[in-house]
Write a protein that holds these residues in place. Sequence first.
Motif, mmCIF file in Angstrom:
data_model
loop_
_atom_site.group_PDB
_atom_site.id
_atom_site.type_symbol
_atom_site.label_atom_id
_atom_site.label_comp_id
_atom_site.label_asym_id
_atom_site.label_seq_id
_atom_site.Cartn_x
_atom_site.Cartn_y
_atom_site.Cartn_z
ATOM 1 N N UNK A 38 0.831 -1.221 0.000
ATOM 2 C CA UNK A 38 0.000 0.000 0.000
ATOM 3 C C UNK A 38 0.862 1.266 0.000
ATOM 4 N N UNK A 39 2.141 1.127 0.391
ATOM 5 C CA UNK A 39 3.038 2.289 0.355
ATOM 6 C C UNK A 39 3.269 2.796 -1.067
ATOM 7 N N UNK A 44 3.025 7.166 -5.778
ATOM 8 C CA UNK A 44 2.280 7.649 -6.934
ATOM 9 C C UNK A 44 1.684 9.018 -6.629
ATOM 10 N N UNK A 45 1.188 9.183 -5.392
ATOM 11 C CA UNK A 45 0.580 10.464 -5.008
ATOM 12 C C UNK A 45 1.593 11.599 -5.035
ATOM 13 N N UNK A 85 10.556 9.568 -11.138
ATOM 14 C CA UNK A 85 10.310 8.202 -11.617
ATOM 15 C C UNK A 85 10.414 7.191 -10.471
ATOM 16 N N UNK A 86 9.470 6.271 -10.464
ATOM 17 C CA UNK A 86 9.526 5.146 -9.524
ATOM 18 C C UNK A 86 9.629 3.879 -10.364
ATOM 19 N N UNK A 87 10.584 3.017 -10.046
ATOM 20 C CA UNK A 87 10.740 1.738 -10.752
ATOM 21 C C UNK A 87 10.440 0.620 -9.758
ATOM 22 N N UNK A 88 9.516 -0.251 -10.129
ATOM 23 C CA UNK A 88 9.129 -1.331 -9.213
ATOM 24 C C UNK A 88 9.568 -2.689 -9.757
ATOM 25 N N UNK A 89 10.394 -3.373 -8.988
ATOM 26 C CA UNK A 89 10.856 -4.729 -9.317
ATOM 27 C C UNK A 89 9.847 -5.715 -8.743
ATOM 28 N N UNK A 90 9.431 -6.683 -9.548
ATOM 29 C CA UNK A 90 8.339 -7.573 -9.119
ATOM 30 C C UNK A 90 8.792 -9.045 -9.128
ATOM 31 N N UNK A 91 8.005 -9.918 -8.489
ATOM 32 C CA UNK A 91 8.417 -11.318 -8.344
ATOM 33 C C UNK A 91 8.430 -12.090 -9.668
ATOM 34 N N UNK A 92 9.387 -13.003 -9.786
ATOM 35 C CA UNK A 92 9.479 -13.849 -10.971
ATOM 36 C C UNK A 92 8.822 -15.192 -10.732
ATOM 37 N N UNK A 93 7.595 -15.171 -10.230
ATOM 38 C CA UNK A 93 6.903 -16.440 -9.984
ATOM 39 C C UNK A 93 5.402 -16.215 -10.068
ATOM 40 N N UNK A 102 -1.074 -5.709 -7.577
ATOM 41 C CA UNK A 102 -1.110 -4.519 -6.723
ATOM 42 C C UNK A 102 -0.230 -3.412 -7.321
ATOM 43 N N UNK A 103 0.977 -3.803 -7.742
ATOM 44 C CA UNK A 103 1.898 -2.808 -8.315
ATOM 45 C C UNK A 103 1.303 -2.196 -9.587
ATOM 46 N N UNK A 104 0.625 -3.022 -10.377
ATOM 47 C CA UNK A 104 0.081 -2.533 -11.646
ATOM 48 C C UNK A 104 -0.999 -1.469 -11.440
ATOM 49 N N UNK A 105 -1.614 -1.492 -10.245
ATOM 50 C CA UNK A 105 -2.638 -0.480 -9.949
ATOM 51 C C UNK A 105 -2.065 0.926 -10.000
ATOM 52 N N UNK A 106 -0.775 1.054 -9.712
ATOM 53 C CA UNK A 106 -0.167 2.384 -9.618
ATOM 54 C C UNK A 106 0.662 2.726 -10.862
#
Length: 219
Positions: A38-39, A44-45, A85-93, A102-106
């Motif tokens: 949720x952070x 994004x805000x 810019x914010x870059x979000x690294x996501x799980x490979x599974x 959740x990440x895609x929401x932002x």
Amino acid sequence: MPPAVYVVSIDPQASTVWWANRITDLPFNFSQEHETPENLAILKDAGAEVHVIANQKGGVGKTTATLNLGAVAADVLSHSDRLMHVFIDTPGSLQDENLLLEALKYAKDVIVPMPPEGLAFDPTARTIEQVIQPTGLPFKVVINNWDPRDGTADLLDTEAYIDAQGWPRARTVIRRYKVHTRASVEGRVVTQYPKNRVAMEAREDFFRLALELGYGGGK
Ligand SMILES: Nc1ncnc2c1ncn2[C@@H]1O[C@H](COP(=O)(O)OP(=O)(O)OP(=O)(O)O)[C@@H](O)[C@H]1O
Ligand SMILES: [Mg+2]
């Protein structure tokens, strides 16, 4: 002055943290948020563009791309006075799909790294078709880890496959360099590579990709 770039990992495997913790002088802010996704809303805000790096196939270069795109964007925007810019690294599974969703929401857009090998085709297609395309977000597939010494056959096959799927593809290809593989162990991002010819070539791919994706431009 806050750094222009924030890098976030929501991968519970946390190899990004392991890497980031070894870098003595990080050029961006960094945090691990798989327990507190949720952070991401806060970032994004702040008015920043959020870029999600995703592919549910493991080991395709998500973490490498996230940290290095973050580093080159921070380098180019070092005189900026706000978070851009914010870059979000996501799980490979597949298990952690809820975190990716959740990440895609932002997200403003999604970057999908993919190696030039047939084994990666189906899992990449799954992520794109079942997870990314349903969100309607713009995305781009980036071929990563191509070794020019192997010739162009696999690269051309992979490009043809991506184009046949109708997926947008980055023109920039991230080549395979030992210096990238070693960087995680040595605790470096591309902007901290030694100043020799090979390392400069390796670095150039990420600068080119950032330029192509528009992450260096001011606004
Ligand atoms: N362009 C490249 N040149 C050389 N090595 C690379 C390159 N891209 C990735 N690697 C290496 O391949 C391995 C996997 O890369 P990385 O950890 O970035 O993938 P990932 O998609 O984040 O994996 P996971 O799904 O496990 O999180 C690492 O050892 C990394 O250093
Ligand atoms: Mg990773």
